[in-house]
Design a protein around this motif. Sequence first.
Motif, PDB file in Angstrom:
ATOM      1  N   GLY A 138       0.789  -1.219   0.000  1.00  0.00           N
ATOM      2  CA  GLY A 138       0.000   0.000   0.000  1.00  0.00           C
ATOM      3  C   GLY A 138       0.820   1.266   0.000  1.00  0.00           C
ATOM      4  O   GLY A 138       0.249   2.369   0.031  1.00  0.00           O
ATOM      5  N   ALA A 139       2.139   1.143  -0.046  1.00  0.00           N
ATOM      6  CA  ALA A 139       2.992   2.333  -0.072  1.00  0.00           C
ATOM      7  C   ALA A 139       2.765   3.105  -1.375  1.00  0.00           C
ATOM      8  O   ALA A 139       2.386   2.526  -2.398  1.00  0.00           O
ATOM      9  CB  ALA A 139       4.458   1.935   0.065  1.00  0.00           C
ATOM     10  N   PRO A 140       3.016   4.424  -1.386  1.00  0.00           N
ATOM     11  CA  PRO A 140       2.764   5.245  -2.581  1.00  0.00           C
ATOM     12  C   PRO A 140       3.475   4.755  -3.834  1.00  0.00           C
ATOM     13  O   PRO A 140       2.952   4.917  -4.942  1.00  0.00           O
ATOM     14  CB  PRO A 140       3.269   6.626  -2.160  1.00  0.00           C
ATOM     15  CG  PRO A 140       3.111   6.646  -0.675  1.00  0.00           C
ATOM     16  CD  PRO A 140       3.408   5.253  -0.219  1.00  0.00           C
ATOM     17  N   VAL A 141       4.651   4.137  -3.696  1.00  0.00           N
ATOM     18  CA  VAL A 141       5.392   3.704  -4.877  1.00  0.00           C
ATOM     19  C   VAL A 141       4.601   2.697  -5.707  1.00  0.00           C
ATOM     20  O   VAL A 141       4.767   2.607  -6.928  1.00  0.00           O
ATOM     21  CB  VAL A 141       6.762   3.117  -4.455  1.00  0.00           C
ATOM     22  CG1 VAL A 141       6.567   1.811  -3.693  1.00  0.00           C
ATOM     23  CG2 VAL A 141       7.648   2.887  -5.678  1.00  0.00           C
ATOM     24  N   PHE A 142       3.707   1.958  -5.065  1.00  0.00           N
ATOM     25  CA  PHE A 142       2.939   0.947  -5.789  1.00  0.00           C
ATOM     26  C   PHE A 142       1.775   1.552  -6.575  1.00  0.00           C
ATOM     27  O   PHE A 142       1.051   0.831  -7.264  1.00  0.00           O
ATOM     28  CB  PHE A 142       2.443  -0.133  -4.823  1.00  0.00           C
ATOM     29  CG  PHE A 142       3.557  -0.990  -4.274  1.00  0.00           C
ATOM     30  CD1 PHE A 142       4.074  -2.028  -5.021  1.00  0.00           C
ATOM     31  CD2 PHE A 142       4.106  -0.729  -3.028  1.00  0.00           C
ATOM     32  CE1 PHE A 142       5.108  -2.810  -4.530  1.00  0.00           C
ATOM     33  CE2 PHE A 142       5.137  -1.496  -2.527  1.00  0.00           C
ATOM     34  CZ  PHE A 142       5.651  -2.540  -3.283  1.00  0.00           C
ATOM     35  N   ASP A 143       1.603   2.863  -6.471  1.00  0.00           N
ATOM     36  CA  ASP A 143       0.636   3.570  -7.312  1.00  0.00           C
ATOM     37  C   ASP A 143       1.252   4.028  -8.624  1.00  0.00           C
ATOM     38  O   ASP A 143       0.557   4.552  -9.496  1.00  0.00           O
ATOM     39  CB  ASP A 143       0.076   4.790  -6.559  1.00  0.00           C
ATOM     40  CG  ASP A 143      -0.745   4.397  -5.351  1.00  0.00           C
ATOM     41  OD1 ASP A 143      -1.375   3.320  -5.396  1.00  0.00           O
ATOM     42  OD2 ASP A 143      -0.745   5.159  -4.359  1.00  0.00           O
ATOM     43  N   ASP A 144       2.562   3.835  -8.775  1.00  0.00           N
ATOM     44  CA  ASP A 144       3.292   4.246  -9.980  1.00  0.00           C
ATOM     45  C   ASP A 144       3.431   3.046 -10.908  1.00  0.00           C
ATOM     46  O   ASP A 144       4.214   2.125 -10.625  1.00  0.00           O
ATOM     47  CB  ASP A 144       4.667   4.785  -9.590  1.00  0.00           C
ATOM     48  CG  ASP A 144       5.459   5.305 -10.789  1.00  0.00           C
ATOM     49  OD1 ASP A 144       5.105   4.972 -11.941  1.00  0.00           O
ATOM     50  OD2 ASP A 144       6.459   6.015 -10.567  1.00  0.00           O
TER      51      ASP A 144
END
Length: 658
Positions: free
Chosen positions: A601-607
Amino acid sequence: MAALDTDVLVVGAGPVGLLLAGELRTGGARVTVLERLTEPTAESRASILHARTMELLHERGLVERFGPPPDAGPGHFGGIPLDLTEAGDSPYAGQWKAPQTRVEAVLADWATGLGAEVRRGHTVTGLVEAPDRVHVVVTTSAGERLRLSAAYVVGCDGEESAVRRLAGFAFPGAGPTKELLRADLAGIDLRERRFERHAAGVANARRGPDGITRIMVHAFDRAPGASRTPAFEEVCAVWARVTGEDVSGAEPVWLNAFHNARRQAARYRVGRVLLAGDAAHVQLPVGGQALNLGLQDAADLGGKLAAHLTGRGGEELLDTYHAVRHPVGARVLGHIEAQAQLLFGGPEVDGVRTVFRELLGIPSARRHLAALISGLDGGGPAVTEPVGQAAPGPNRQHTTHRRTTMGKLTGKTALVTGSSRGIGRATAIRLAREGALVAVHCSSNREAADETVTAIEKEGGRGFSVLAELGVPGDVHKVFLALERELKERTGTGTLDILVNNAGVMGGVAPENLTPEAFDRLFAVNAKAPYFLVQRALENLPDGGRIINISSGLTRVANPQEVAYAMTKGAIDQLTLHFAKHLGPRGITVNSVGPGITDNGAPVFDDPEAVAAMADYSVFGRVGETRDVADVVAFLASDDSRWITGSYLDASGGTLLG
């Protein structure tokens, strides 16, 4: 040595015994059912099936054999209306009308169709346990005396159980103080009423589709009679005294008396003899709970006993039957006694009834009691059912949920540290889905932990949150102080079966920029806290317990920004190795799980570009999901992993294969 007559002798061909017989045959065990009656009973003592039981019948393909079971109405708690459709996310939420005669007929056809033998007119008069079998003496209706033997005997022969008596089971509890007279009447037209309170007592009347009217009546000042089959004149007299109505012109079809005696076997298993249903617990049969409790006993026992007999499970698996079902039975008996007091108490309980009515105006209170009565509160038998495969109940909208109905961890307790998010959250939900009562730990965010608990409860599981910061003085003491308090409230003991050391912090800085304070913090949370959590848990862990430590794939590959983090996880692997040897004599397994790149769920996984780059590290071409790791942890927590200890399980999706 003479061959056994069968693997299991089930005594009693009521619904509980017949469901158990079918379960045993499904699991590959030979089974013979002994029943003292020469013909199936024409009496329907119970007529209500609840949601959990309906789900169990559905899983066995039996609901269709009943035909569409009619909706039996909203339900009640102690005579106070309670809509059981609010019990939870189940296609069978509510209560369903199914006379005991019909239940027995369906289950008998099912069990005998699977190869179970039912011998009627066989009364058990003697029982002797030998080291490798049980010898049973039987007298037939023709006067013949037989001697049978089996590996196990299960008493499903009701509250006057011969098996319980002959095997010497302790049966503590309390005798009756209140009585309910019941009669099925033909040739009468009565006004229907539901637990209608009068100055002298309580009356109930309901006309069935067959034209038979069932009446039930309790007089406040009447002591329980000696006979369980009262005279019709006696029933008429009590009915007239309570309601002022004359029913003496009706034709009695069936008469019976029930009381509120409350007893429960101290153990559900003594050697090679086990009990289920009313043989194991006696209670007032209010709202069908006695029948449903017994059927759920049979569903839990059948698979375990069959697995044990066919070599797929050891003694410890069979012992979980008592560990799971005895607490469930005790809880249900307590709630039934509360209902008996509300239902049959005189004017002295009017104030309590008023308070209960007010409480049932609160949605959460209604849902809680409805789930308890329906068996949807996480305390029953089961197998995890995949999303979207549960058949909808009659006139119910189809739902695509996934909930716990019987799992490999039923009756177990677990602590998952750092379980408010990420891998810890997925692990807590997964263990609860398998039936465990899960302590959801977080360091500071109680709201996030409670959200995990809510997710568990939505699936029918059980959990509670524990708040305690790790890596600070007194951290382990604070964790176990809260844990033991909550466990004792819910289970009566502080036993912890499964410890998952998941909580951790990462570094994320270049080696030359790491400060001594950050270094100490990493080791305090990631290595020191798990060590002392294991040390402290040894007071609570029973023999055969499970310890699972979350390590990291970074102990196998280099990432300079996480060198200190990797060092802490290397320490975790050493903790695993050495404690595995130390605890082996107690049957406690200790293992590490090493995740790779996992979407937490960390922001990097939205990229998308970053995710694509990370996916290339895995041979499967994707990043890991938290459930990928949680499933591995669930395996290590179960009896399936009993021969694995001191290991490092690579859960990196092939990241380390090069």
